[in-house]
Design an enzyme around this catalytic site. Structure first.
Site, short mmCIF file in Angstrom:
data_model
loop_
_atom_site.label_atom_id
_atom_site.label_comp_id
_atom_site.label_asym_id
_atom_site.label_seq_id
_atom_site.Cartn_x
_atom_site.Cartn_y
_atom_site.Cartn_z
N GLU A 1 -4.14 10.77 4.33
CA GLU A 1 -2.87 10.86 4.38
C GLU A 1 -2.55 12.12 3.43
OE1 GLU A 1 -1.45 7.33 2.60
OE2 GLU A 1 -2.31 6.16 4.44
N GLU B 1 -3.70 2.73 6.38
CA GLU B 1 -4.99 2.78 5.73
C GLU B 1 -5.94 2.06 6.64
OE1 GLU B 1 -2.15 2.26 3.83
OE2 GLU B 1 -2.08 4.09 2.63
N GLN C 1 -5.32 7.45 -0.63
CA GLN C 1 -4.72 8.27 -1.79
C GLN C 1 -4.74 7.67 -3.05
OE1 GLN C 1 -0.43 8.60 -0.49
NE2 GLN C 1 -1.04 10.72 0.27
N PHE C 2 -4.78 6.31 -3.08
CA PHE C 2 -5.09 5.57 -4.46
C PHE C 2 -5.83 4.46 -4.29
CE2 PHE C 2 -1.32 8.18 -5.31
CZ PHE C 2 -1.73 8.86 -6.61
N PRO D 1 -5.02 -2.45 2.30
CA PRO D 1 -4.58 -2.80 3.87
C PRO D 1 -6.16 -2.44 4.58
CG PRO D 1 -2.99 -1.45 2.71
CD PRO D 1 -4.02 -1.54 1.73
N HIS E 1 -0.89 2.32 -8.60
CA HIS E 1 -1.50 3.70 -8.69
C HIS E 1 -2.72 3.79 -9.93
CE1 HIS E 1 1.90 4.55 -6.45
NE2 HIS E 1 1.82 5.76 -6.19
#
Lengths: 325, 343
Positions: free
Chosen positions: A29, A60, A82-83, A89, A129
């Site tokens: 992403e 994801e 991303q994190f 997921p 995060h």
């Protein structure tokens, strides 16, 4: 040789992987046009085009599942989640497929792919995060798990991960992305997966850590040195496969061990280290092993995060306890 | 719903397949039915771990796999042995896998079929990635993935459909709507009128076909394959069919459906209408039928022997396919496993 941050070293490593291996693609992403939320892929889409550095829909499981198919088909996808907290997921894909296809097909099909996940707290981010749940992936047979803490290692381990015939979970310490700098070889180089690094030699106590907590662990060793305690510092660098030999040799030498991570304590990686030491080096021990870890709580948000992450003080105190035991 | 061959064997319009090809596919359907019944019987004797029968779905699987090129990727589920065999997966490995032997998951080198996925839905994404790799390497291959009506409720169905459409990849999503996800009827699975119409949301063509109609299935899939190969993106096909047997050998369908419903579907048998079609063209005789059934039985018996002759992995080999190279901790554990059994 240039002095680079960990983020810059990873960027250079990814750039070289794309240049060297036509079957490598980066997927994730916002990795393309914006260069990723942490800018690790900055400039790569400009150079290699949108077919090699692919912006994906927010999915994801889809990204990992699709990358799995690409890998089975002969490509070498490098996925960015991303994190780490957004990897859940994709958990089914990672655990049920990525980690298993080699076994399911008895080597006929394999998934040589890298799943990069920025992990860890300390940047005052929103919920989800700041995760450090490496244990989940360490506990999954069929995955390698790599956690660099230094720029040169990050670049070298990334190159090894891309070339590895098996899937690699590549954890990147968010709060060290721009907090550490060192000289990094310009040319492509590899650091072998599965080798710990004895960063600092010592005789009194072994401090074991990896990834983001290496910063506090190094500082703790400095503080201990000032107090006349000689700490040996082991950066595990790879959690699977673990460099058990180096780890145990160090503990046998010093007779004391403190393991440090920000992940929750229960069944965290420290539990494995303590169990290994108990099974194989118990008679070298002069004190019980100590774990300095995050608590078994949700990582607190910005205002209270300081009470969660292991501090230099907690590491020093634990080391001193082993000396007075 | 596309139908070209009615349950009573009438062709609507021109037959899309030659008599010769129809005979070959009829033969294949007889073979896969023999396999299916044999496996169900073996399971009852305790010789297979569990078995998910596909009786009633032969036309859906044979008809959709028939138009594939040999190198096309297939990513199927546990109920799709017929389609997998059509694409080159050997009987003995299909059986070995069901006896509980991992080596059944390793097809021969020239066979581009992934070992089946047991979890529902996740494997559709793998077909998307395989189609991507084909495009990346400039190959002509497309990817077909098989799943049931239940799988369309999984999140990965959505993600796979979306990604395939977004990137315009050569994927054929082949749904066998066999009316039940274990006990959950199709009508309770989704409020969509058809599964095919879900394609609209993703911006790809969706086709509903009579899944017990070999001609309709073949025609719709061939079109979708052509589209995929031409670079025109994915298609969703809903083959409306019926699972005449239980979900698996551990299921009791009488708990959730009436025998009268099953009877109704038996009358729409996918083999029978092709048999009538061939018979009316003097291309079927009872003697041929008997010969086919005997040959199929012999071939499958031989495969059962081969599969049952495999001796299992044993304590050392359970370790050997975890990684390309066995890491030290697994070397240690393997030694421990061997010691534990006195080796």
């Amino acid at each position: 040789m240039a002095v680079l941050t960990l983020a810059q070293a990873l960027n250079q490593g990814l750039e070289q992987a794309l240049a060297e291996h036509p079957e490598v693609v980066i997927l994730g992403e916002d990795v393309g046009r914006t260069g990723g939320v942490f800018r690790i892929t900055d400039g790569l889409q400009r150079r290699f085009g949108p077919e090699r550095v692919v912006d994906t829909p927010v999915a994801e499981s889809g990204i990992v599942g699709m990358a799995f198919g690409m890998a089975v088909g002969g490509m070498r996808p490098v996925v960015e989640i991303q994190f780490m907290g957004f990897s859940y997921p994709a958990f089914d894909q990672i655990v049920n497929h990525v980690a298993r296809i080699r076994n399911r097909s008895r080597h006929r099909f394999t998934a040589p792919m890298v799943i990069r996940m920025p992990y860890g707290g300390g940047i005052g981010a929103a919920e989800h995060h700041s995760e450090s749940t490496e244990t989940i992936y360490v506990h999954t047979p069929g995955l390698k798990v790599v956690v660099p803490s230094r720029p040169a290692d990050a670049k070298g381990l990334l190159a090894s991960a891309v070339e590895d015939p098996d899937p690699v979970i590549f954890l990147e310490p968010i709060r060290l992305y721009r907090a550490v700098r060192e000289t990094v070889p310009e040319d492509p180089h590899t650091v072998p997966i599965g080798e710990a690094s004895i960063e600092r030699e010592g005789t009194d106590v072994t401090l074991v850590s990896y990834g983001a907590m290496m910063k506090e662990t190094r500082q703790a060793a400095e503080v201990l040195a000032e107090r006349g305690v000689s700490a040996e510092v082991v950066d595990l660098r790879t959690l699977v496969p673990l460099d058990t030999d180096r780890l145990l040799a160090s503990v046998e030498k010093t007779g004391r061990v403190v393991v440090v991570h920000e992940a929750p304590r229960t069944l965290g990686f420290g539990a494995e280290v303590a169990a290994l030491v108990a099974e194989r080096a118990l008679y070298s021990l002069q004190a019980p092993p100590k774990r300095v870890t995050g608590w078994d709580t949700v990582v607190p948000l910005k205002k209270s995060e300081q009470y969660y992450l292991p501090s230099v003080g907690r590491i020093v105190a634990a080391a001193e306890e082993t000396l007075t035991a | 719903m596309l139908q070209l061959l009615t349950p009573s064997g009438d062709v609507l319009g021109e037959p899309p397949l030659s008599v010769d090809l129809t005979r070959r596919l009829y033969r294949a359907m007889v073979y896969v039915r023999t396999f299916d019944r044999k496996c169900a019987a073996l399971q009852k004797q305790g010789r297979l771990a569990t078995y998910a029968p596909f009786e009633g779905q032969e036309a859906a699987q044979v008809g959709s796999a028939a138009p594939l090129d040999p190198e096309d990727w297939m990513v199927a589920s546990y109920r799709d042995a017929a389609a997998m065999w059509m694409q080159g997966y050997p009987w003995e490995l299909l059986i070995a896998w069901r006896t509980g032997d991992e080596r059944g998951g390793r097809p021969p080198e020239h066979v581009s079929v992934l070992p089946p996925s047991i979890t529902v839905g996740g494997h559709m994404l793998h077909a998307v990635g395989l189609a991507w790799s084909a495009r990346h390497f400039g190959e002509e291959r497309i990817a077909i993935t098989y799943f049931g009506d239940g799988a369309t409720s999984e999140g990965d169905f959505h993600e796979a459909m979306n990604l395939a459409a977004v990137y315009g990849l050569g994927v054929v999503f082949f749904c066998q709507n066999n009316q039940y996800a274990i006990s959950m009827p199709r009508t309770a699975q989704t409020r969509s009128e058809t599964i095919a119409e879900k394609a609209i949301a993703y911006g790809m063509p969706g086709v509903q076909v009579d899944g017990n109609d070999l001609f309709a299935v073949f025609t719709a899939t061939a079109e979708a394959i052509d589209r995929a190969r031409a670079g025109d993106g994915p298609t969703l096909i809903e083959a409306v069919t019926y699972r005449l047997g239980p979900h698996t050998t551990s299921d009791d369908p009488s708990r959730y459906r009436e025998e009268s419903e099953v009877e109704q579907w038996r009358r729409r048998d996918p083999l029978e209408r092709v048999r009538i079609f061939l018979s009316e063209r003097d291309a079927w005789t009872p003697e041929w039928q008997e010969r086919l059934e005997t040959e199929a039985s012999t071939e499958i018996e031989r495969a059962v022997e081969l599969a049952e002759g495999m001796d299992g992995l044993g304590p050392a080999r359970i370790f050997e396919a975890m990684f390309d190279e066995l890491p030290p901790h697994l070397v240690d554990q393997r030694a421990e496993a061997l010691r534990s059994v006195g080796q």
